[in-house]
Design an enzyme around this catalytic site. Structure first.
Site, PDB file in Angstrom:
ATOM      1  N   ASP A 131     -32.377  16.508 -15.791  1.00  0.00           N
ATOM      2  CA  ASP A 131     -31.678  17.716 -16.246  1.00  0.00           C
ATOM      3  C   ASP A 131     -30.905  18.390 -15.108  1.00  0.00           C
ATOM      4  O   ASP A 131     -31.010  19.600 -14.893  1.00  0.00           O
ATOM      5  CB  ASP A 131     -32.660  18.708 -16.874  1.00  0.00           C
ATOM      6  CG  ASP A 131     -33.376  18.136 -18.091  1.00  0.00           C
ATOM      7  OD1 ASP A 131     -32.803  17.242 -18.734  1.00  0.00           O
ATOM      8  OD2 ASP A 131     -34.510  18.566 -18.374  1.00  0.00           O
ATOM      9  N   ASP A 152     -31.050  12.537 -18.723  1.00  0.00           N
ATOM     10  CA  ASP A 152     -30.283  13.593 -19.401  1.00  0.00           C
ATOM     11  C   ASP A 152     -29.628  14.512 -18.372  1.00  0.00           C
ATOM     12  O   ASP A 152     -29.666  15.737 -18.505  1.00  0.00           O
ATOM     13  CB  ASP A 152     -31.197  14.416 -20.320  1.00  0.00           C
ATOM     14  CG  ASP A 152     -31.924  13.559 -21.340  1.00  0.00           C
ATOM     15  OD1 ASP A 152     -31.433  12.466 -21.670  1.00  0.00           O
ATOM     16  OD2 ASP A 152     -33.004  13.984 -21.797  1.00  0.00           O
ATOM     17  N   ARG A 208     -27.596  10.118 -25.104  1.00  0.00           N
ATOM     18  CA  ARG A 208     -28.385  10.153 -26.326  1.00  0.00           C
ATOM     19  C   ARG A 208     -28.177  11.512 -26.985  1.00  0.00           C
ATOM     20  O   ARG A 208     -27.903  12.504 -26.316  1.00  0.00           O
ATOM     21  CB  ARG A 208     -29.861   9.876 -26.051  1.00  0.00           C
ATOM     22  CG  ARG A 208     -30.550  10.804 -25.063  1.00  0.00           C
ATOM     23  CD  ARG A 208     -32.009  10.413 -24.920  1.00  0.00           C
ATOM     24  NE  ARG A 208     -32.731  11.274 -23.984  1.00  0.00           N
ATOM     25  CZ  ARG A 208     -34.059  11.312 -23.897  1.00  0.00           C
ATOM     26  NH1 ARG A 208     -34.800  10.537 -24.689  1.00  0.00           N
ATOM     27  NH2 ARG A 208     -34.666  12.114 -23.036  1.00  0.00           N
ATOM     28  N   TRP A 210     -28.880  14.881 -28.291  1.00  0.00           N
ATOM     29  CA  TRP A 210     -29.829  15.993 -28.355  1.00  0.00           C
ATOM     30  C   TRP A 210     -29.632  16.768 -29.648  1.00  0.00           C
ATOM     31  O   TRP A 210     -30.576  17.304 -30.221  1.00  0.00           O
ATOM     32  CB  TRP A 210     -29.618  16.880 -27.129  1.00  0.00           C
ATOM     33  CG  TRP A 210     -30.659  17.934 -26.927  1.00  0.00           C
ATOM     34  CD1 TRP A 210     -31.882  18.029 -27.524  1.00  0.00           C
ATOM     35  CD2 TRP A 210     -30.574  19.058 -26.050  1.00  0.00           C
ATOM     36  NE1 TRP A 210     -32.559  19.127 -27.074  1.00  0.00           N
ATOM     37  CE2 TRP A 210     -31.780  19.775 -26.155  1.00  0.00           C
ATOM     38  CE3 TRP A 210     -29.596  19.518 -25.172  1.00  0.00           C
ATOM     39  CZ2 TRP A 210     -32.029  20.949 -25.423  1.00  0.00           C
ATOM     40  CZ3 TRP A 210     -29.844  20.663 -24.436  1.00  0.00           C
ATOM     41  CH2 TRP A 210     -31.046  21.368 -24.567  1.00  0.00           C
TER      42      TRP A 210
END
Length: 303
Positions: A131, A152, A208, A210
């Site tokens: 993150d 991510d 991907r 979210w």
């Protein structure tokens, strides 16, 4: 507003500026100011957790080069709280800075959170592991930035254009570069990566979803072999443009991946996607020194 002239505030750890800490310089900008402030940060490693409050728009924070102007902290926990650098104000510009969270590989550790509208970053290095960049909300522009992480590491629900940016994945097998959070077809948000490159140390997914309507576009991007053949990860939820390099081979992409036609891609390939022609501003060419009427707590300078 005169976009060519800014009030110059200097930050220098050695005491040769107006402030020794970046946060002190930001705090000295008056609330709801209507003038440009240019905070010039002299080279050094600044161990600070920084917030640009929502009531302090029109601030530029600039180093001279990212490699020697480093803002660093080590924190983990909730994504909205762990960030080394948080931008809540509108019309913020960051230039030639390294912003990093050194917490490591054990949890969520945001380096930069951008929640204000009309924010732009030029030549910055944004570093963490999980993150890294919370590209949260608003219209944002990133130019010639280096962004590094494993899981991510670019995520949120902003409408953002990443132009000529270098994305470097630290993932060794199942990490995703992006996790975009668009929840509704009516939301005009998404990430566009235009004219940049992707490198890495192992293997990674392009992204991907979210959000149910997650939207990520890669165009004219060099993709190294770090990108896995299937390209995308559906986050175990099946409901949920021309690039080049070994990682750009689409022959084994997941079936729900979509290659845009030129007509479909066109809206994402200019600054119009973020309305940037109306708010992106050039660097000021003239500077003036602050006076007691346009900088707070002048008596605290260099304390």
């Amino acid at each position: 507003m005169d976009m060519s002239t800014a009030i110059l505030v200097r930050v220098d750890q050695a005491g040769n500026g107006d402030f020794k800490r970046i946060q002190d310089a930001i705090d000295a900008v008056p609330s709801n100011n209507s003038q440009l402030y240019f905070i010039w940060v002299k080279p050094g490693t600044y161990r600070e957790k920084i917030v640009v409050p929502a009531d302090k728009p029109f601030i530029t924070l600039s180093g001279t080069q990212a490699s020697d102007t480093i803002i660093t902290w080590s924190d983990s926990g909730e994504i909205f709280d762990s960030a080394t650098f948080t931008v809540l104000a509108s019309d913020f510009v960051g230039r030639y800075l390294t912003i990093q969270n050194t917490f490591g590989t054990a949890g969520k550790a945001v380096a930069l959170r951008v929640s204000g509208d009309r924010a732009a970053f030029y030549g910055c290095r944004i570093l963490s592991y999980q993150d890294t960049l919370l590209d949260d909300a608003g219209k944002h522009y990133y130019s010639n930035c280096y962004i590094e992480g494993a899981t991510d590491f670019i995520f949120g629900n902003a409408a953002s254009l990443y132009e000529r940016c270098h994305l470097h994945s630290l993932s060794t097998g199942n990490g995703s570069i992006t996790a975009q959070h668009r929840d509704s077809e009516s939301e005009n948000t998404g990430f566009t990566f235009l004219g940049g490159k992707i490198t890495g140390v192992g293997a990674a997914f392009l992204g991907r979803p979210w959000g149910t309507y997650s939207r990520v576009v890669y165009a004219f991007t060099y993709m190294s072999s770090v990108i896995v053949p299937q390209g995308w990860d559906d986050w175990q939820d099946p409901t949920k443009h021309r690039c080049y390099g070994p990682g750009a081979d689409t022959s084994k992409r997941v079936q729900w991946s979509h290659r845009l036609s030129q007509e479909e891609a066109a809206p994402f390939l200019t600054k119009d996607m973020i309305g940037g022609r109306g708010w992106l501003r050039p660097a000021p060419t003239k500077f003036k020194r602050p006076s007691p009427t346009n900088i707070a707590s002048v008596t605290d300078i260099n304390n």
